[in-house]
Design a protein around this motif. Structure first.
Motif, PDB file in Angstrom:
ATOM      1  N   ALA A  49     -81.967  17.730 -41.640  1.00 37.78           N
ATOM      2  CA  ALA A  49     -83.254  17.397 -42.260  1.00 37.78           C
ATOM      3  C   ALA A  49     -84.140  18.619 -42.465  1.00 37.78           C
ATOM      4  N   ARG A  50     -83.922  19.670 -41.697  1.00 40.48           N
ATOM      5  CA  ARG A  50     -84.740  20.874 -41.864  1.00 40.48           C
ATOM      6  C   ARG A  50     -84.508  21.528 -43.225  1.00 40.48           C
ATOM      7  N   GLU A  51     -83.364  21.231 -43.846  1.00 48.59           N
ATOM      8  CA  GLU A  51     -83.043  21.821 -45.147  1.00 48.59           C
ATOM      9  C   GLU A  51     -83.403  20.923 -46.322  1.00 48.59           C
ATOM     10  N   PHE A  52     -83.815  19.705 -46.057  1.00 48.02           N
ATOM     11  CA  PHE A  52     -84.066  18.766 -47.139  1.00 48.02           C
ATOM     12  C   PHE A  52     -85.127  19.243 -48.130  1.00 48.02           C
ATOM     13  N   PRO A  53     -86.249  19.838 -47.682  1.00 49.83           N
ATOM     14  CA  PRO A  53     -87.250  20.277 -48.675  1.00 49.83           C
ATOM     15  C   PRO A  53     -86.668  21.218 -49.721  1.00 49.83           C
ATOM     16  N   ALA A  54     -85.745  22.083 -49.328  1.00 47.70           N
ATOM     17  CA  ALA A  54     -85.137  23.014 -50.286  1.00 47.70           C
ATOM     18  C   ALA A  54     -84.081  22.328 -51.134  1.00 47.70           C
ATOM     19  N   PHE A  55     -83.183  21.587 -50.492  1.00 48.41           N
ATOM     20  CA  PHE A  55     -82.075  21.009 -51.237  1.00 48.41           C
ATOM     21  C   PHE A  55     -82.516  19.933 -52.215  1.00 48.41           C
ATOM     22  N   PHE A  56     -83.530  19.149 -51.861  1.00 50.79           N
ATOM     23  CA  PHE A  56     -83.929  18.068 -52.756  1.00 50.79           C
ATOM     24  C   PHE A  56     -84.678  18.557 -53.981  1.00 50.79           C
ATOM     25  N   GLN A  57     -84.989  19.848 -54.039  1.00 49.90           N
ATOM     26  CA  GLN A  57     -85.501  20.429 -55.272  1.00 49.90           C
ATOM     27  C   GLN A  57     -84.370  20.719 -56.262  1.00 49.90           C
ATOM     28  N   GLN A  58     -83.123  20.736 -55.754  1.00 48.93           N
ATOM     29  CA  GLN A  58     -81.986  21.137 -56.577  1.00 48.93           C
ATOM     30  C   GLN A  58     -81.029  19.989 -56.903  1.00 48.93           C
ATOM     31  N   THR A  59     -80.877  19.052 -55.977  1.00 45.30           N
ATOM     32  CA  THR A  59     -79.862  18.020 -56.150  1.00 45.30           C
ATOM     33  C   THR A  59     -80.238  17.038 -57.264  1.00 45.30           C
ATOM     34  N   ASP A  60     -79.196  16.451 -57.856  1.00 48.52           N
ATOM     35  CA  ASP A  60     -79.396  15.461 -58.918  1.00 48.52           C
ATOM     36  C   ASP A  60     -79.258  14.028 -58.420  1.00 48.52           C
ATOM     37  N   SER A  61     -78.592  13.823 -57.286  1.00 48.17           N
ATOM     38  CA  SER A  61     -78.414  12.477 -56.739  1.00 48.17           C
ATOM     39  C   SER A  61     -78.019  12.589 -55.277  1.00 48.17           C
ATOM     40  N   LEU A  62     -78.056  11.455 -54.596  1.00 49.44           N
ATOM     41  CA  LEU A  62     -77.809  11.418 -53.147  1.00 49.44           C
ATOM     42  C   LEU A  62     -76.850  10.293 -52.811  1.00 49.44           C
ATOM     43  N   LEU A  63     -75.888  10.591 -51.946  1.00 49.70           N
ATOM     44  CA  LEU A  63     -75.021   9.576 -51.350  1.00 49.70           C
ATOM     45  C   LEU A  63     -75.293   9.512 -49.864  1.00 49.70           C
ATOM     46  N   LEU A  64     -75.559   8.316 -49.357  1.00 56.54           N
ATOM     47  CA  LEU A  64     -75.730   8.078 -47.926  1.00 56.54           C
ATOM     48  C   LEU A  64     -74.597   7.177 -47.469  1.00 56.54           C
ATOM     49  N   ASN A  65     -73.711   7.711 -46.648  1.00 58.73           N
ATOM     50  CA  ASN A  65     -72.537   6.993 -46.171  1.00 58.73           C
ATOM     51  C   ASN A  65     -72.709   6.707 -44.681  1.00 58.73           C
ATOM     52  N   LEU A  66     -72.613   5.448 -44.291  1.00 55.99           N
ATOM     53  CA  LEU A  66     -72.858   5.051 -42.899  1.00 55.99           C
ATOM     54  C   LEU A  66     -71.602   5.116 -42.037  1.00 55.99           C
ATOM     55  N   GLY A  67     -70.604   5.877 -42.473  1.00 59.13           N
ATOM     56  CA  GLY A  67     -69.321   5.875 -41.781  1.00 59.13           C
ATOM     57  C   GLY A  67     -69.315   6.521 -40.419  1.00 59.13           C
ATOM     58  N   HIS A  68     -70.289   7.329 -40.088  1.00 59.45           N
ATOM     59  CA  HIS A  68     -70.356   7.954 -38.766  1.00 59.45           C
ATOM     60  C   HIS A  68     -71.814   7.988 -38.346  1.00 59.45           C
ATOM     61  N   ILE A  69     -72.151   7.229 -37.321  1.00 55.72           N
ATOM     62  CA  ILE A  69     -73.539   7.081 -36.913  1.00 55.72           C
ATOM     63  C   ILE A  69     -73.748   7.680 -35.524  1.00 55.72           C
ATOM     64  N   SER A  70     -74.823   8.405 -35.381  1.00 56.11           N
ATOM     65  CA  SER A  70     -75.339   8.890 -34.102  1.00 56.11           C
ATOM     66  C   SER A  70     -76.854   8.829 -34.214  1.00 56.11           C
ATOM     67  N   PRO A  71     -77.580   8.944 -33.117  1.00 55.20           N
ATOM     68  CA  PRO A  71     -79.048   8.927 -33.238  1.00 55.20           C
ATOM     69  C   PRO A  71     -79.583   9.977 -34.212  1.00 55.20           C
ATOM     70  N   GLN A  72     -79.022  11.198 -34.159  1.00 50.45           N
ATOM     71  CA  GLN A  72     -79.497  12.245 -35.055  1.00 50.45           C
ATOM     72  C   GLN A  72     -79.092  11.958 -36.499  1.00 50.45           C
ATOM     73  N   ARG A  73     -77.859  11.485 -36.694  1.00 53.18           N
ATOM     74  CA  ARG A  73     -77.404  11.159 -38.055  1.00 53.18           C
ATOM     75  C   ARG A  73     -78.257  10.033 -38.643  1.00 53.18           C
ATOM     76  N   GLU A  74     -78.566   9.040 -37.841  1.00 51.00           N
ATOM     77  CA  GLU A  74     -79.411   7.946 -38.316  1.00 51.00           C
ATOM     78  C   GLU A  74     -80.771   8.472 -38.774  1.00 51.00           C
ATOM     79  N   ALA A  75     -81.373   9.333 -37.974  1.00 47.56           N
ATOM     80  CA  ALA A  75     -82.678   9.898 -38.341  1.00 47.56           C
ATOM     81  C   ALA A  75     -82.578  10.707 -39.629  1.00 47.56           C
ATOM     82  N   ASN A  76     -81.512  11.486 -39.765  1.00 45.68           N
ATOM     83  CA  ASN A  76     -81.343  12.298 -40.968  1.00 45.68           C
ATOM     84  C   ASN A  76     -81.130  11.444 -42.203  1.00 45.68           C
ATOM     85  N   ILE A  77     -80.395  10.340 -42.053  1.00 42.75           N
ATOM     86  CA  ILE A  77     -80.166   9.440 -43.183  1.00 42.75           C
ATOM     87  C   ILE A  77     -81.480   8.843 -43.675  1.00 42.75           C
ATOM     88  N   PHE A  78     -82.299   8.389 -42.757  1.00 39.26           N
ATOM     89  CA  PHE A  78     -83.585   7.814 -43.166  1.00 39.26           C
ATOM     90  C   PHE A  78     -84.493   8.873 -43.790  1.00 39.26           C
TER      91      PHE A  78
END
Length: 273
Positions: A49-78
């Motif tokens: 999530a620390r990189e999201f401000p930079a990457f979301f200025q460049q990306t064209d779309s997002l895929l969120l895959n729930l195939g591997h969940i951990s507390p940190q992964r859950e927070a990053n997905i949201f």
């Protein structure tokens, strides 16, 4: 059938090379990244999530895959979902394992509040999302959920869900794929059984949908085009490699960069319902 052909016409090769941000599981990360490259999209697997401000200025779309969940992964997905909404990036949510996990079901329902452009899963996962009886085991769908009666039941349930989420298109994958939004529904009938015998096929389809959304295509035809193209690649691979699942897998992935140079859309089978 004419409407289906119009939906898939002139999608592949892609008109641009969209940058698709994938937050996904480690098992299929490499296959998904390569599949995107094979269709001339560009993957980025940044899930910190620390990189999201930079990457979301460049990306064209997002895929969120729930195939591997951990507390940190859950927070990053949201957090990624919030960034995508803020930056107007089309989002695909793949509800992997939802039929087996109440946690993932709750996550999916929370993510749908944003709302995403697409929610996808196998037929058993999507039955569970619709509060229907599901026979899914782990992350796998069940043939018990794919009878003609079960498909009618699921299609009707997805239509009700789409009425609640009018901005979202829903995809349930199986021997017959079901695509539903607020105003339209169709059944897609391409593919071969061997596609269910190597890991990551559903994950790849999710990434391909995100790529097609990333070039600006409307959601309903984007879903139809991505699913149909992948399944047609599987059909062609089966013709080339009648035996051997490892070779079939390689042939399917290879066809992602090959079949688009042929008149593949003439192979598309399905119907509006």
């Amino acid at each position: 059938m004419t409407k289906l052909l119009a939906a898939v016409e002139d999608v592949f090769p892609l008109s641009t090379s969209p940058l698709v941000q994938c937050i996904t599981n480690e098992i299929t990360c490499e296959s998904m990244a390569n599949a995107l490259l094979y269709i001339d999209a560009k993957p980025v697997m940044a899930d910190d999530a620390r990189e999201f401000p930079a990457f979301f200025q460049q990306t064209d779309s997002l895929l969120l895959n729930l195939g591997h969940i951990s507390p940190q992964r859950e927070a990053n997905i949201f957090e990624a979902s919030r960034f995508a909404k803020k930056n107007h990036k089309p989002t695909v949510i793949d509800v992997v394992g939802l039929a087996a996990s109440p946690l993932r079901q709750e996550m999916a329902l929370q993510l749908m509040k944003q709302p995403p452009e697409v929610v996808k899963g196998n037929i058993s996962e999507m039955r569970a999302l619709c509060q229907l009886e599901s026979h899914g085991r782990g992350v796998d769908g069940s043939s018990l959920d794919q009878s003609e009666e079960a498909l009618v039941e699921l299609t009707d349930a997805l239509k009700s869900l789409a009425a609640e989420y009018p901005q979202t298109t829903f995809l349930a994958t199986g021997a017959v794929d079901v695509v539903v939004n607020q105003t339209e529904a169709c059944l897609l009938k391409n593919g071969v059984a061997e596609l269910d015998c190597f890991t990551g096929t559903g994950d790849i389809v999710g990434a391909m949908i995100a790529a097609v959304l990333g070039i600006g295509l409307e959601t309903f035809p984007a879903v139809i085009a991505a699913v149909s193209y992948f399944n047609c690649c599987g059909e062609r691979a089966k013709e080339l490699v009648p035996e051997g699942l490892a070779d079939f897998r390689q042939a399917t992935l290879n066809q992602l960069s090959v079949l688009m140079k042929q008149e593949w859309e003439k192979q598309v089978k399905g119907q509006m319902v």
